[in-house]
Structure formats: structure tokens, C-alpha cells
Design an enzyme around this catalytic site. Structure first.
Site, short mmCIF file in Angstrom:
data_model
loop_
_atom_site.label_atom_id
_atom_site.label_comp_id
_atom_site.label_asym_id
_atom_site.label_seq_id
_atom_site.Cartn_x
_atom_site.Cartn_y
_atom_site.Cartn_z
N ASP A 69 40.64 43.85 41.29
CA ASP A 69 40.71 42.71 40.39
C ASP A 69 41.19 43.26 39.03
OD1 ASP A 69 40.02 40.10 39.31
OD2 ASP A 69 38.36 41.14 38.33
N ASP B 170 41.02 41.48 35.29
CA ASP B 170 40.15 41.24 34.13
C ASP B 170 38.71 41.66 34.44
OD1 ASP B 170 42.19 39.84 32.59
OD2 ASP B 170 41.92 38.20 34.00
P1 B16 Z 1 45.07 33.16 33.24
P2 B16 Z 1 40.85 38.08 37.38
C1 B16 Z 1 40.97 35.77 36.07
O1 B16 Z 1 41.38 37.07 36.24
C2 B16 Z 1 39.91 35.64 34.98
O2 B16 Z 1 38.74 36.34 35.37
C3 B16 Z 1 39.58 34.19 34.80
O3 B16 Z 1 38.58 34.03 33.80
C4 B16 Z 1 40.87 33.43 34.41
O4 B16 Z 1 40.60 32.04 34.25
C5 B16 Z 1 41.92 33.64 35.50
O5 B16 Z 1 42.14 35.04 35.67
C6 B16 Z 1 43.25 32.97 35.16
O6 B16 Z 1 43.85 33.69 34.12
O7 B16 Z 1 44.55 31.99 32.45
O8 B16 Z 1 45.40 34.36 32.38
O9 B16 Z 1 46.19 32.80 34.17
O10 B16 Z 1 39.41 38.33 37.04
O11 B16 Z 1 41.08 37.39 38.72
O12 B16 Z 1 41.72 39.29 37.18
MG MG Z 2 37.63 39.69 37.09
#
Ligand code: B16
Ligand code: MG
Length: 217
Positions: free
Chosen positions: A9, A11
Site C-alpha cells: 500500500d 499512503d
Molecule cells: P486520492 P492508499 C488511499 O491511499 C488513502 O489511504 C485514502 O485515504 C484516499 O482517500 C485514497 O488513497 C484516494 O486517494 O484522493 O489521492 O486519489 O492508502 O490506498 O495508498
Molecule cells: Mg494506506
């Protein structure tokens, strides 16, 4: 079981951008005069899509928004988030990550990213992480978001490796569910540490080596 790939993953596992997501949602909440949006709410935003994350903020107000307004709010949050990524560099990579991915590469294990974020390519470039990964699967590739396994299945497919030979490392409950639904081995890290559906839980990147060693035999 031998493992052939590790899917990370983004974030909260590879980089600290989870904090920047939180800050941008908090600012959006303030602009809407929503006072009750907290870090505990932010934990439920981990791993889920931008629109699902918005709903977590809007739960805190009685105001009603139509679809068009919701899209504009999500766009506004993303603009603030992307602005905060401007100064992103390798210092945003979490402790121990560069060493761990170097170790995996030396073992001949394939590496992929599986992230809900549509900002994944930019983040990987700015942090210098991109060159370590054999495949990237992100919000730009998928129709369904975690807990649906699609993002991880696309990652495995791009690597050309069977899901049963993949380990997923995740910090969100949605991501652990997605990994299990995809038939992969799920490692919970950080915020997801207490997730009962994970195959194993660790509190830091340093504890991941012993998980990999366990498969070597
Ligand atoms: P974006 P991951 C996710 O990343 C985040 O944890 C989540 O909080 C966010 O809403 C989602 O990506 C979409 O991200 O708005 O930048 O397209 O944890 O799957 O790496
Ligand atoms: Mg994450």
C-alpha cells in the site's frame, strides 16, 4: 509456501502522505464549519476512495449536498492535498522502507504498489521510490476501490504472479479485507495492527523481515 511478490500500500505504508490527506480533509471540514472531524474519523478514510472519504467528513453535518456539489468538494480537497505534495521528497519515505525494499530485491522478490490514490505516480516519482517497483496499480487503474480486491489483483497481473504467491502490506482495514478477498497473504501494519482478519500484524517496518524469512523455508 514460497512467496514471489510483495505488494505495498502507499499512503501510511511507504510514505507519510496519510498525514497530508488528514490535513487536507481537516481544512475542508473547517471551510464547511464542521468542527467534529477528528483523527479517529481519519482512520476510517484510510484506504478507501476519495468520495468515500468525503462521506466520512459529511457525516458530521446536517447540511445536504447533491452529487455535483460532492464532486466539487472532493476536487477542492484534492487540490489542497496536491498543493501540499509540492515539496514532497525522499524524506517522506517511512523509516526503514528503502532498506526493506532493497533487501526484497536482493532476494529476487518482485515488488508492486497497490494504492487507492490517483496521485500515486506523482508521489512515487517525487520520493524516488518509482525505480524500485516492477509494477504500479492505483486509483487510475481501478473501477472498484478497497475492500474490493481489484487494485491488488491488477498489481499481481501486471507482475505476472499468481495472487496466492503475493504478500500485501497494508495500514487500513479496507486494504486488509481487499488482500484477503484477492486470495493473498495480508500483513497489517501501523493503524491496521489490530485488524483480526490479517494473517499477521506488525508494528513497524523493521518487523517485516521476519515475516519474509518465515516464507523462505
Ligand atoms: P486520492 P492508499 C488511499 O491511499 C488513502 O489511504 C485514502 O485515504 C484516499 O482517500 C485514497 O488513497 C484516494 O486517494 O484522493 O489521492 O486519489 O492508502 O490506498 O495508498
Ligand atoms: Mg494506506
Amino acid at each position: 509456501m514460497m512467496i514471489k511478490a510483495v505488494i505495498f500500500d502507499l499512503d501510511g505504508v511507504l510514505v507519510t502522505t496519510d498525514e497530508l490527506h488528514f490535513a487536507a480533509w481537516k481544512r475542508l471540514a473547517e471551510e464547511l464549519n464542521i468542527t467534529g472531524f477528528t483523527r479517529a474519523d481519519n482512520v476510517r478514510q484510510r484506504g478507501v476512495s476519495r468520495m468515500a472519504s468525503l462521506e466520512v467528513v459529511l457525516e458530521k453535518t446536517d447540511k445536504k449536498f447533491n452529487e455535483e456539489e460532492k464532486l466539487a468538494l472532493a476536487e477542492r480537497k484534492n487540490a489542497m492535498y496536491v498543493k501540499s505534495l509540492e515539496s514532497l521528497d525522499k524524506s517522506a519515505v517511512l523509516d526503514g522502507v528503502f532498506d526493506f525494499i532493497t533487501y526484497l530485491k536482493q532476494k529476487g522478490i518482485k515488488l508492486a504498489v497497490g494504492s487507492a490514490s490517483s496521485n500515486t505516480p506523482m508521489i512515487l516519482e517525487k520520493t524516488g521510490l518509482r525505480k524500485y517497483f516492477d509494477a504500479v496499480s492505483c486509483g487510475l487503474d481501478t473501477q472498484k476501490s478497497k475492500p474490493n480486491p481489484e487494485v491488488f489483483l491488477i498489481a499481481a497481473d501486471k507482475l505476472g504472479i499468481a495472487p496466492s504467491k503475493c504478500v500485501v502490506i497494508e495500514d487500513s482495514d479496507a486494504g486488509i479485507e481487499a488482500a484477503k478477498a484477492g486470495g493473498m497473504y495480508a500483513v497489517a501494519l501501523g493503524e491496521a495492527e489490530h485488524n483480526g482478519k490479517a494473517d499477521i500484524s506488525v508494528s513497524s517496518v523493521d518487523s517485516l523481515y521476519k515475516v519474509i524469512e518465515m516464507f523462505g523455508k
